[in-house]
Design a protein around this motif. Structure first.
Motif, PDB file in Angstrom:
ATOM      1  N   ALA A  63       0.954  -1.083   0.181  1.00  0.00           N
ATOM      2  CA  ALA A  63      -0.060  -0.025  -0.104  1.00  0.00           C
ATOM      3  C   ALA A  63       0.799   1.211   0.257  1.00  0.00           C
ATOM      4  O   ALA A  63       0.729   2.204  -0.692  1.00  0.00           O
ATOM      5  N   GLY A  64       1.977   1.236   0.601  1.00  0.00           N
ATOM      6  CA  GLY A  64       2.785   2.291   0.724  1.00  0.00           C
ATOM      7  C   GLY A  64       3.343   2.667  -0.708  1.00  0.00           C
ATOM      8  O   GLY A  64       3.546   3.864  -0.880  1.00  0.00           O
ATOM      9  N   VAL A  65       4.139   1.633  -1.180  1.00  0.00           N
ATOM     10  CA  VAL A  65       4.767   1.854  -2.683  1.00  0.00           C
ATOM     11  C   VAL A  65       3.734   2.389  -3.373  1.00  0.00           C
ATOM     12  O   VAL A  65       3.956   3.400  -4.520  1.00  0.00           O
ATOM     13  N   VAL A  66       2.400   1.856  -3.528  1.00  0.00           N
ATOM     14  CA  VAL A  66       1.500   2.430  -4.479  1.00  0.00           C
ATOM     15  C   VAL A  66       1.036   3.920  -4.262  1.00  0.00           C
ATOM     16  O   VAL A  66       0.847   4.778  -5.103  1.00  0.00           O
ATOM     17  N   THR A  67       1.158   4.343  -3.026  1.00  0.00           N
ATOM     18  CA  THR A  67       0.855   5.569  -2.706  1.00  0.00           C
ATOM     19  C   THR A  67       1.696   6.638  -3.172  1.00  0.00           C
ATOM     20  O   THR A  67       1.723   7.825  -3.595  1.00  0.00           O
ATOM     21  N   ILE A  68       3.224   6.239  -2.833  1.00  0.00           N
ATOM     22  CA  ILE A  68       4.094   7.023  -3.373  1.00  0.00           C
ATOM     23  C   ILE A  68       4.289   7.315  -5.001  1.00  0.00           C
ATOM     24  O   ILE A  68       4.391   8.325  -5.474  1.00  0.00           O
ATOM     25  N   VAL A  69       4.110   6.047  -5.675  1.00  0.00           N
ATOM     26  CA  VAL A  69       3.887   6.233  -6.965  1.00  0.00           C
ATOM     27  C   VAL A  69       2.786   7.010  -7.645  1.00  0.00           C
ATOM     28  O   VAL A  69       3.093   7.747  -8.565  1.00  0.00           O
ATOM     29  N   ALA A  70       1.543   7.047  -6.930  1.00  0.00           N
ATOM     30  CA  ALA A  70       0.580   7.889  -7.448  1.00  0.00           C
ATOM     31  C   ALA A  70       0.904   9.272  -7.104  1.00  0.00           C
ATOM     32  O   ALA A  70       0.533  10.029  -7.981  1.00  0.00           O
ATOM     33  N   ALA A  71       1.527   9.716  -6.018  1.00  0.00           N
ATOM     34  CA  ALA A  71       1.916  11.102  -5.704  1.00  0.00           C
ATOM     35  C   ALA A  71       2.891  11.451  -6.691  1.00  0.00           C
ATOM     36  O   ALA A  71       2.785  12.715  -7.164  1.00  0.00           O
ATOM     37  N   LEU A  72       3.853  10.875  -6.987  1.00  0.00           N
ATOM     38  CA  LEU A  72       5.002  11.194  -7.948  1.00  0.00           C
ATOM     39  C   LEU A  72       4.165  11.456  -9.416  1.00  0.00           C
ATOM     40  O   LEU A  72       4.607  12.390  -9.952  1.00  0.00           O
ATOM     41  N   ALA A  73       3.465  10.637  -9.635  1.00  0.00           N
ATOM     42  CA  ALA A  73       2.725  10.649 -10.960  1.00  0.00           C
ATOM     43  C   ALA A  73       1.816  12.091 -10.921  1.00  0.00           C
ATOM     44  O   ALA A  73       1.865  12.550 -11.948  1.00  0.00           O
ATOM     45  N   ALA A  74       1.178  12.424  -9.903  1.00  0.00           N
ATOM     46  CA  ALA A  74       0.323  13.573  -9.854  1.00  0.00           C
ATOM     47  C   ALA A  74       1.232  14.804 -10.090  1.00  0.00           C
ATOM     48  O   ALA A  74       0.974  15.825 -10.752  1.00  0.00           O
ATOM     49  N   PHE A  75       2.537  14.815  -9.742  1.00  0.00           N
ATOM     50  CA  PHE A  75       3.665  16.102  -9.827  1.00  0.00           C
ATOM     51  C   PHE A  75       3.448  16.120 -11.303  1.00  0.00           C
ATOM     52  O   PHE A  75       3.634  17.355 -11.684  1.00  0.00           O
ATOM     53  N   THR A  76       3.461  15.249 -12.177  1.00  0.00           N
ATOM     54  CA  THR A  76       3.614  15.659 -13.686  1.00  0.00           C
ATOM     55  C   THR A  76       2.498  15.918 -14.309  1.00  0.00           C
ATOM     56  O   THR A  76       2.696  16.066 -15.700  1.00  0.00           O
ATOM     57  N   THR A  77       1.361  15.958 -13.745  1.00  0.00           N
ATOM     58  CA  THR A  77       0.216  16.283 -14.655  1.00  0.00           C
ATOM     59  C   THR A  77      -0.009  17.778 -14.897  1.00  0.00           C
ATOM     60  O   THR A  77       0.245  18.441 -14.079  1.00  0.00           O
ATOM     61  N   PRO A  78      -0.488  17.885 -16.163  1.00  0.00           N
ATOM     62  CA  PRO A  78      -1.191  19.387 -16.211  1.00  0.00           C
ATOM     63  C   PRO A  78      -2.238  19.930 -15.234  1.00  0.00           C
ATOM     64  O   PRO A  78      -2.116  21.082 -14.883  1.00  0.00           O
ATOM     65  N   VAL A  79      -2.819  19.000 -14.874  1.00  0.00           N
ATOM     66  CA  VAL A  79      -4.079  19.503 -13.817  1.00  0.00           C
ATOM     67  C   VAL A  79      -3.204  19.916 -12.517  1.00  0.00           C
ATOM     68  O   VAL A  79      -3.753  20.699 -11.934  1.00  0.00           O
ATOM     69  N   TYR A  80      -2.243  19.350 -11.957  1.00  0.00           N
ATOM     70  CA  TYR A  80      -1.429  19.996 -10.693  1.00  0.00           C
ATOM     71  C   TYR A  80      -0.843  21.413 -11.128  1.00  0.00           C
ATOM     72  O   TYR A  80      -1.151  22.123 -10.325  1.00  0.00           O
ATOM     73  N   ARG A  81      -0.480  21.659 -12.281  1.00  0.00           N
ATOM     74  CA  ARG A  81       0.002  22.758 -12.465  1.00  0.00           C
ATOM     75  C   ARG A  81      -1.075  23.961 -12.601  1.00  0.00           C
ATOM     76  O   ARG A  81      -0.937  25.096 -12.281  1.00  0.00           O
ATOM     77  N   ALA A  82      -2.168  23.429 -13.109  1.00  0.00           N
ATOM     78  CA  ALA A  82      -3.406  24.154 -13.334  1.00  0.00           C
ATOM     79  C   ALA A  82      -3.920  24.693 -12.088  1.00  0.00           C
ATOM     80  O   ALA A  82      -4.262  25.945 -11.689  1.00  0.00           O
ATOM     81  N   VAL A  83      -4.021  23.656 -11.086  1.00  0.00           N
ATOM     82  CA  VAL A  83      -4.675  23.946  -9.718  1.00  0.00           C
ATOM     83  C   VAL A  83      -3.722  24.999  -8.890  1.00  0.00           C
ATOM     84  O   VAL A  83      -4.085  25.856  -8.461  1.00  0.00           O
ATOM     85  N   SER A  84      -2.367  24.646  -9.068  1.00  0.00           N
ATOM     86  CA  SER A  84      -1.387  25.426  -8.344  1.00  0.00           C
ATOM     87  C   SER A  84      -1.732  27.126  -8.944  1.00  0.00           C
ATOM     88  O   SER A  84      -1.681  27.768  -8.152  1.00  0.00           O
ATOM     89  N   ALA A  85      -1.745  27.237 -10.274  1.00  0.00           N
ATOM     90  CA  ALA A  85      -1.875  28.484 -10.843  1.00  0.00           C
ATOM     91  C   ALA A  85      -3.194  29.143 -10.516  1.00  0.00           C
ATOM     92  O   ALA A  85      -3.243  30.426 -10.051  1.00  0.00           O
ATOM     93  N   GLU A  86      -4.127  28.427 -10.299  1.00  0.00           N
ATOM     94  CA  GLU A  86      -5.478  29.050 -10.003  1.00  0.00           C
ATOM     95  C   GLU A  86      -5.496  29.548  -8.538  1.00  0.00           C
ATOM     96  O   GLU A  86      -5.722  30.835  -8.109  1.00  0.00           O
ATOM     97  N   TYR A  87      -4.604  28.734  -7.685  1.00  0.00           N
ATOM     98  CA  TYR A  87      -4.635  29.371  -6.096  1.00  0.00           C
ATOM     99  C   TYR A  87      -3.815  30.221  -6.176  1.00  0.00           C
ATOM    100  O   TYR A  87      -4.255  31.460  -5.407  1.00  0.00           O
ATOM    101  N   SER A  88      -2.783  30.504  -6.936  1.00  0.00           N
ATOM    102  CA  SER A  88      -1.795  31.606  -6.918  1.00  0.00           C
ATOM    103  C   SER A  88      -2.590  32.745  -7.550  1.00  0.00           C
ATOM    104  O   SER A  88      -2.548  34.017  -6.965  1.00  0.00           O
ATOM    105  N   ALA A  89      -3.531  32.588  -8.513  1.00  0.00           N
ATOM    106  CA  ALA A  89      -3.923  33.797  -9.120  1.00  0.00           C
ATOM    107  C   ALA A  89      -5.160  34.238  -8.180  1.00  0.00           C
ATOM    108  O   ALA A  89      -5.471  35.638  -8.131  1.00  0.00           O
ATOM    109  N   VAL A  90      -5.762  33.543  -7.548  1.00  0.00           N
ATOM    110  CA  VAL A  90      -6.878  33.815  -6.565  1.00  0.00           C
ATOM    111  C   VAL A  90      -6.331  34.675  -5.432  1.00  0.00           C
ATOM    112  O   VAL A  90      -6.794  35.713  -4.879  1.00  0.00           O
ATOM    113  N   ALA A  91      -5.168  33.960  -4.736  1.00  0.00           N
ATOM    114  CA  ALA A  91      -4.267  34.555  -3.762  1.00  0.00           C
ATOM    115  C   ALA A  91      -3.880  36.029  -3.865  1.00  0.00           C
ATOM    116  O   ALA A  91      -4.156  36.819  -3.148  1.00  0.00           O
ATOM    117  N   ALA A  92      -3.473  36.164  -5.418  1.00  0.00           N
ATOM    118  CA  ALA A  92      -3.019  37.435  -5.806  1.00  0.00           C
ATOM    119  C   ALA A  92      -4.304  38.606  -5.924  1.00  0.00           C
ATOM    120  O   ALA A  92      -4.133  39.613  -5.661  1.00  0.00           O
TER     121      ALA A  92
END
Length: 475
Positions: free
Chosen positions: A414-443
């Motif tokens: 279970a631990g190994v699967v969790t690590i792999v899933a989180a690492l994969a999430a870092f590479t997704t366009p969605v992660y970058r989009a959500v991060s940008a949305e948060y930064s824009a709203v905060a600004a």
């Protein structure tokens, strides 16, 4: 809607602290009886399927009810929701006391007993409604705390939850070990009544009436989906936070049986209590330092760390390894929870926050019971017999010998699967989009509109203040 009363940040901070302490008492009560039920059921039946079903059932109840809870939070005043939740819990725990009193003496020894499961379901119903308090508390943070301090406030929420978790872990183990389930129910009833009485003296003038909302009925799934869809990437944020629930479902089903193989029930409660100090430390660190400029990044790093810890806690049947792993796991957990709450509080308008928090809770909670329901029978009938029998030689080079080697193998996977899933999430366009949305709203949130000051954009009732006037920071 009438004009809300505007109070200073310091006064609002005191009200928030009062509500937070009361919620901690409610958490203490439900966790106390919940832990006691889990310990008692395993000791009565000595069957990991029992703990898996109870743990999975608890999360399944939350998944089924969270959107309804969020709808009620959006439609009614937050204090009214909290008071109704406490009253319902009191009623359920009272009914559980009656069922336990009339239960035949031998009914708890077998999983086929209808009395056993009737008692467990009633306790679960009383405990699950506490989730409505959590949804209401998250929206109360939006009402009482300025936007630039909400990450810190969410950290203090985690710290207080850790404190109540610590106390209940000790009390549950000691209570079952020395007093039995009967007196444990009585103590829980007293605590619920104390919390309900205290709620009656709290006032929240910032919300004389609930914020105008489009919430309809008692289960507004369509409204929840609409609110989530309006914020780009918000569904992805909720999906990211479920990574943590994968390993959480495994531990929900199997950690108690594993711990009870290494410790007595009294000592296992103490171990959990020590682990909860980690939750307090993690929450306090967030309360002091926040989550950084990108809570999404913080969340995924924390998820990876929980995966590592989940994988290593069972590598050897060493009590100190389990204790250390549980403590570190608890240190990291508040970052995962606080990151999601902080983003939602910033990008979702207050009138829709209840349903969004409820939808997030339903989606995330659904992951854990599926895992728990699947893993408990697999562990009981396949992995444990194999690891204790013909597979013992195969697992020994990695996991050593001793009790619970089959459970340790499941923890590692279970631990190994969790690590792999989180690492994969870092590479997704969605992660970058959500991060940008948060930064824009905060600004935009405090962008000066006329050169004279900063303007909140999320429905906060009071103007921004200096950090020292907002919520406790631990400094």
């Amino acid at each position: 809607m009438s004009t809300p009363t505007v109070r200073s940040a310091r006064v609002r901070g005191r009200t928030f602290a009062h509500i937070l302490v009361n919620t901690a008492l409610a958490n203490l009560t439900t966790s106390y009886l919940w832990f006691a039920l889990t310990f008692w059921l395993y000791l009565e039946t000595r069957n990991v399927i029992a703990t898996g079903v109870i743990g999975g059932g608890y999360m399944l109840f939350i998944a089924a009810s969270s959107i309804g809870f969020g709808t009620l939070v959006d439609r009614f005043r937050k204090l009214s929701v909290m008071r109704g939740s406490a009253a319902f819990t009191l009623g359920m725990f009272s009914l559980a006391a009656v069922v336990f009193a009339v239960m035949p003496n031998d009914a708890s020894a077998t999983l086929s007993s209808p009395w056993l499961w009737l008692f467990a379901v009633i306790v679960l119903a009383g405990a699950v409604v506490e989730n409505m308090r959590s949804v209401a508390l998250s929206t109360t943070v939006t009402i009482l705390v300025d936007a630039d301090r909400r990450a810190n406030a969410n950290g203090w929420v985690g710290a207080v939850q850790g404190l109540s978790f610590m106390v209940t872990s000790v009390f549950s183990g000691l209570s079952i070990g020395f007093f039995g389930m009967g007196w444990t129910i009585v103590i829980a009833l007293v605590l619920v009544m104390v919390g309900l009485v205290d709620l009656l003296v709290i006032s929240l003038p910032e919300e004389r009436e609930p914020a105008a909302s489009d919430a309809q009925g008692t289960f507004d799934l369509r409204g929840a989906l609409r609110a989530v869809h309006l914020v780009p990437g918000l569904f992805a944020l909720i999906l990211f936070s479920t990574f943590n629930n994968f390993v959480g479902g495994v531990h929900m089903a199997l950690l108690d049986p594993y711990g009870l193989e290494l410790f007595s029930v009294q000592m296992w409660g103490v171990v959990f209590a020590f682990g909860a100090t980690g939750f307090m430390v993690g929450g306090a660190l967030i309360g002091r330092f926040g989550l950084g400029a990108n809570p999404m990044r913080t969340m995924l790093i924390a998820v990876m760390v929980t995966g590592v810890l989940g994988a290593v806690i069972g590598l050897r049947a060493w009590p100190w390894l389990l204790v250390a792993g549980v403590w570190l796991f608890m240190v990291v957990m508040p970052a995962v929870e606080a990151a999601e709450q902080t983003v939602i509080q910033r990008v979702v308008p207050l009138p829709q926050q209840g349903r969004v928090f409820g939808f997030a809770g339903a989606f995330e909670a659904a992951a854990a019971p599926v895992t728990a329901f699947l893993v408990a029978p697999v562990a009981e009938h396949i992995v444990i017999p194999w690891a204790d029998g013909e597979g013992a030689a195969a697992v020994e080079p990695v996991f050593g010998s001793g009790p619970g080697r089959g459970l340790a193998l499941i923890f590692a996977i279970a631990g190994v699967v969790t690590i792999v899933a989180a690492l994969a999430a870092f590479t997704t366009p969605v992660y970058r989009a959500v991060s940008a949305e948060y930064s824009a709203v905060a600004a935009e949130e405090y962008a000066p509109e006329d050169g004279s000051g900063e303007q909140p954009r999320d429905g906060a009732t009071c103007p921004p203040t200096t950090p020292d006037d907002a919520v406790p920071t631990g400094g």
